[in-house]
Design a protein around this motif. Sequence first.
Motif, PDB file in Angstrom:
ATOM      1  N   GLY A  38     -50.875 -23.645 -14.170  1.00  0.00           N
ATOM      2  CA  GLY A  38     -50.122 -24.686 -14.871  1.00  0.00           C
ATOM      3  C   GLY A  38     -49.173 -24.064 -15.881  1.00  0.00           C
ATOM      4  O   GLY A  38     -49.189 -24.385 -17.076  1.00  0.00           O
ATOM      5  N   GLN A  40     -46.302 -24.146 -17.028  1.00  0.00           N
ATOM      6  CA  GLN A  40     -45.341 -24.755 -17.954  1.00  0.00           C
ATOM      7  C   GLN A  40     -46.005 -25.506 -19.119  1.00  0.00           C
ATOM      8  O   GLN A  40     -45.348 -26.081 -19.970  1.00  0.00           O
ATOM      9  CB  GLN A  40     -44.387 -25.691 -17.188  1.00  0.00           C
ATOM     10  N   ARG A  41     -47.325 -25.455 -19.183  1.00  0.00           N
ATOM     11  CA  ARG A  41     -48.028 -26.130 -20.285  1.00  0.00           C
ATOM     12  C   ARG A  41     -47.986 -25.274 -21.549  1.00  0.00           C
ATOM     13  O   ARG A  41     -47.720 -24.078 -21.492  1.00  0.00           O
ATOM     14  CB  ARG A  41     -49.494 -26.361 -19.889  1.00  0.00           C
ATOM     15  N   PRO A  42     -48.293 -25.884 -22.714  1.00  0.00           N
ATOM     16  CA  PRO A  42     -48.404 -25.083 -23.939  1.00  0.00           C
ATOM     17  C   PRO A  42     -49.461 -23.984 -23.768  1.00  0.00           C
ATOM     18  O   PRO A  42     -50.455 -24.188 -23.061  1.00  0.00           O
ATOM     19  CB  PRO A  42     -48.857 -26.101 -24.995  1.00  0.00           C
ATOM     20  N   GLN A  45     -53.291 -24.621 -24.017  1.00  0.00           N
ATOM     21  CA  GLN A  45     -53.965 -25.294 -22.897  1.00  0.00           C
ATOM     22  C   GLN A  45     -54.346 -24.280 -21.819  1.00  0.00           C
ATOM     23  O   GLN A  45     -55.414 -24.364 -21.209  1.00  0.00           O
ATOM     24  CB  GLN A  45     -53.055 -26.373 -22.301  1.00  0.00           C
ATOM     25  N   ASP A  49     -58.154 -23.097 -20.590  1.00  0.00           N
ATOM     26  CA  ASP A  49     -58.616 -23.013 -19.199  1.00  0.00           C
ATOM     27  C   ASP A  49     -59.220 -21.642 -18.904  1.00  0.00           C
ATOM     28  O   ASP A  49     -60.172 -21.526 -18.129  1.00  0.00           O
ATOM     29  CB  ASP A  49     -57.453 -23.287 -18.232  1.00  0.00           C
ATOM     30  N   ASN A  93     -44.004 -20.889 -20.371  1.00  0.00           N
ATOM     31  CA  ASN A  93     -43.071 -21.736 -21.120  1.00  0.00           C
ATOM     32  C   ASN A  93     -42.549 -21.013 -22.358  1.00  0.00           C
ATOM     33  O   ASN A  93     -42.888 -21.357 -23.488  1.00  0.00           O
ATOM     34  CB  ASN A  93     -43.796 -23.040 -21.488  1.00  0.00           C
TER      35      ASN A  93
END
Length: 321
Positions: A38, A40-42, A45, A49, A93
């Motif tokens: 994922g 493109q998440r901050p 986060q 994970d 990101n």
Amino acid sequence: MESSKKLRIGVDLGGTNIKTGILDETGAILAKSSVPAGAQRPWQQIADDIISSVKALMQQMQLTADDCVGVGMGCPGTIDSQNGVVVYNNNFNNWQNVPMAQYLRDALGMPVRISNDANCAALGECVAGAAKEYSSAVMITLGTGVGGGVVWDGKLFEGGAGGVELGHTVIETNGKPCSCGRKGCFEAYASATALIRDAVAAAKAHPESSLNQLCEGNLENMNGKIPFDAAQAGDAVAQEVINEYIRMLGEGITNMVNIFRPEVVLLSGGVCAQGENLTIPLNAYLNEHAYGAQHNPPPPVKIATVGNDAGLIGAAFLLNE
Ligand SMILES: [Zn+2]
């Protein structure tokens, strides 16, 4: 699980997946998981994970923090390994100065070290792969760009903050433009991207070349294998592309050998499926061009053997230093 038997946890954070593994002292992977990155998440986060993945694997194997040496993580981008900071990473990101090691350490209660993913792959080959019998190695990864890692006395040579960039050493002044802004970098000639660029140019300049047929008339189908296939089938244009690719790769590797004089040079990345089509001419090139080769044989060039797990294995052994 006896607490004296220390296990290692490795994390390979890629643009697509977060791979996590628990390894024994030989580098064997005892348990492994993979979840989507994922990207493109901050960053918090993604880090959360990673923490969940590590905890889940530990639970699965009924381990506590006392059973483990700690967590090592490989990550693309510019890493300040000493401080555990991702300085910059544009695969995600726009990460800048992300305090990843501290964040993981606080949550997991174990030592954490991070390093560049290419470095981890080099270390992984030294732990469990083609450099297992050697204590020093330079590994060069031929992909979209040219990455690499240096292992010295069984430990990663990290350099200062940001680390070494083997692909961005110039082999042709005022040469082809590189992604880094310089001209004539090793990467601008030896990456799979560069090979494909040169093969497409040769196919356009020589409509009679079988490079065109192998792309089924659409040069967007060009890949790093087609020029080798065409050359082997006797296509002189393709052979010229390959000869030039090997020569430039040989120049870059000769520099690495002259600087570091490792016991072995490893090549990894998709182009390395070519095996001896690369290693035979490259070893000949080094024997001709490495400094003092006639008196002191240069190290062999070999293909990396661990494959996709090299980064995970090397990451786990960042804590062994
Ligand atoms: Zn460059």
